[in-house]
Design an enzyme around this catalytic site. Structure first.
Site, PDB file in Angstrom:
ATOM      1  N   ARG A  59      -1.192  -6.598   0.008  1.00 43.34           N
ATOM      2  CA  ARG A  59      -1.598  -5.291  -0.017  1.00 43.34           C
ATOM      3  C   ARG A  59      -2.542  -5.239   1.131  1.00 43.34           C
ATOM      4  O   ARG A  59      -3.439  -5.833   1.303  1.00 43.34           O
ATOM      5  CB  ARG A  59      -2.364  -4.683  -1.001  1.00 43.34           C
ATOM      6  CG  ARG A  59      -1.377  -4.514  -2.327  1.00 43.34           C
ATOM      7  CD  ARG A  59      -0.398  -3.289  -1.890  1.00 43.34           C
ATOM      8  NE  ARG A  59       0.693  -2.818  -3.194  1.00 43.34           N
ATOM      9  CZ  ARG A  59       1.854  -3.400  -3.283  1.00 43.34           C
ATOM     10  NH1 ARG A  59       2.414  -4.056  -2.408  1.00 43.34           N
ATOM     11  NH2 ARG A  59       2.599  -2.945  -4.131  1.00 43.34           N
ATOM     12  N   GLU A 103      -1.481   2.545   5.365  1.00 43.31           N
ATOM     13  CA  GLU A 103       0.098   2.657   5.656  1.00 43.31           C
ATOM     14  C   GLU A 103       0.584   4.031   5.227  1.00 43.31           C
ATOM     15  O   GLU A 103      -0.070   4.454   4.369  1.00 43.31           O
ATOM     16  CB  GLU A 103       0.877   1.415   5.221  1.00 43.31           C
ATOM     17  CG  GLU A 103       0.653   1.425   3.758  1.00 43.31           C
ATOM     18  CD  GLU A 103       1.527   0.074   3.407  1.00 43.31           C
ATOM     19  OE1 GLU A 103       1.035  -1.160   3.532  1.00 43.31           O
ATOM     20  OE2 GLU A 103       2.645   0.159   2.627  1.00 43.31           O
ATOM     21  N   HIS A 137       6.062  -2.788   5.752  1.00 40.84           N
ATOM     22  CA  HIS A 137       6.026  -3.013   4.197  1.00 40.84           C
ATOM     23  C   HIS A 137       7.470  -3.145   3.677  1.00 40.84           C
ATOM     24  O   HIS A 137       7.916  -2.387   3.028  1.00 40.84           O
ATOM     25  CB  HIS A 137       5.470  -1.808   3.622  1.00 40.84           C
ATOM     26  CG  HIS A 137       4.967  -2.317   2.128  1.00 40.84           C
ATOM     27  ND1 HIS A 137       3.906  -1.583   1.461  1.00 40.84           N
ATOM     28  CD2 HIS A 137       5.509  -3.221   1.293  1.00 40.84           C
ATOM     29  CE1 HIS A 137       3.812  -2.172   0.522  1.00 40.84           C
ATOM     30  NE2 HIS A 137       4.903  -2.977   0.062  1.00 40.84           N
TER      31      HIS A 137
HETATM   32  C1  DGY Z   1       6.028  -4.573  -4.635  1.00 40.42           C
HETATM   33  O1  DGY Z   1       6.959  -4.659  -5.241  1.00 40.42           O
HETATM   34  O2  DGY Z   1       4.844  -4.519  -4.594  1.00 40.42           O
HETATM   35  C2  DGY Z   1       6.314  -3.998  -3.015  1.00 40.42           C
HETATM   36  O3  DGY Z   1       5.238  -4.439  -2.242  1.00 40.42           O
HETATM   37  C3  DGY Z   1       6.843  -2.753  -2.933  1.00 40.42           C
HETATM   38  O4  DGY Z   1       5.682  -1.729  -3.514  1.00 40.42           O
END
Ligand code: DGY
Length: 305
Positions: free
Chosen positions: A220, A249, A267
């Site tokens: 993250r 983001e 992402h």
């Molecule tokens: C997750 O599965 O956490 C991916 O980053 C998609 O949000």
């Protein structure tokens, strides 16, 4: 699966609804399959009938779990099915930034390649280097496994130390934070985003890393202080970074796109056809289980039971 069991309202565009729009859409619903939307107080306070929020993703920092728990709303996620896919992407970033793949591709496409040169576009070796894994859950372990394939020396740090059998199987050595930062040639982040991991990597941590080291983030964005990272990349406090996630983001720090020693992705850690289908299926299974009064396989707030 859903249509066979419930009346389904699908938000037709693949663009996440804003909380006020989601709140409006959730007034009468009992179950929400959340794909990239924020589920906060604003939504929950208007969704009086809601019994389950099935997040289509393993990370659930987009959901106010505490507020759901207070209302006895079950929250589920999709662990397991995206482990290898996300680990593959972490490794793709690691290789890309070390061997300057994105930069080389751009160079060729722009017609700037005129001849083979011995001194052209030197990168850094990956094999036999030290891979540091911060967070040793499923994805962290899968990255460590890939590191072994590249004959890397694998170090890890996590809140809980893995069992000797797991450490032995992955030939991974548990170290403290400082050792991980100081010794890793590649540091890959795999911790969840929560209060305690906000800006886990800041100026101090980057300063402890080797000037030849690379940071990889597929976890993250808010785990890394992006301002500090940009400064470290510019001053070559570290050699480079491979980033799939960003602090704000889809907005990036304006300096990031100007830097050559960073590879940037939008992402897409779990974005393969196979895995997205598995995630969607698991999210639907979780949702249906809860609506049918069964305990879903992937509950993140078991306190509701
Ligand atoms: C997750 O599965 O956490 C991916 O980053 C998609 O949000």
């Amino acid at each position: 699966m859903l249509a066979a069991a419930c009346a389904v309202h699908v938000h037709p565009a693949d663009i996440a609804l804003k909380p006020d729009q989601l709140a409006e859409a959730c007034r009468e619903v009992e179950g929400l399959l959340a794909v990239g939307v924020r589920v906060n107080e604003e939504v929950l306070s208007q969704a009086g009938k809601l019994r389950v929020v099935a997040n289509c993703g393993v990370g659930y920092d987009n959901i106010d779990v505490e507020a759901c728990t207070r209302r006895k709303i079950v929250v589920t996620n999709t662990p397991g099915v995206l482990t290898d896919t996300t680990a593959d992407l972490a490794f793709a970033l690691l290789l890309a930034v070390a061997r300057r793949v994105a930069e080389g591709d751009k160079f060729v496409r722009e017609g700037r390649w005129e001849r083979w040169e011995f001194g052209m576009m030197w990168g850094a070796d990956v094999h036999h280097k030290t891979l540091g894994v911060w967070g040793f859950g499923r994805i962290g372990q899968a990255v460590a496994r890939r590191g072994r394939g590249f004959e890397m020396n694998v170090l890890y740090h996590s809140r809980r130390r893995a069992s000797p059998a797991l450490e032995g199987g992955l030939a991974a050595r548990f170290v403290d934070r400082e050792t991980l930062l100081r010794e890793s040639d590649f540091l890959s982040l795999h911790v969840p985003y929560e209060t305690g991991t906000h800006h886990l990597i800041g100026a101090r941590e980057l300063g402890l890393m080797k000037p030849s080291a690379f940071l990889i983030n597929t976890a993250r964005g808010k785990i890394v202080d992006e301002e500090a990272l940009v400064a470290a990349l510019k001053s070559r406090t570290i050699a480079g970074a491979g980033l799939d996630v960003f602090e704000h983001e889809p907005h990036l720090h304006p300096e990031l796109t100007k830097l050559n020693n960073v590879v940037l992705l939008p992402h897409v850690g779990s974005a393969t056809g196979e895995t997205r289908l598995k995630m969607a299926t698991l999210a639907a299974e979780n949702l249906l289980a809860a609506l049918h009064g069964r305990r879903p396989p992937n509950v993140v707030n078991p306190e509701v039971y």
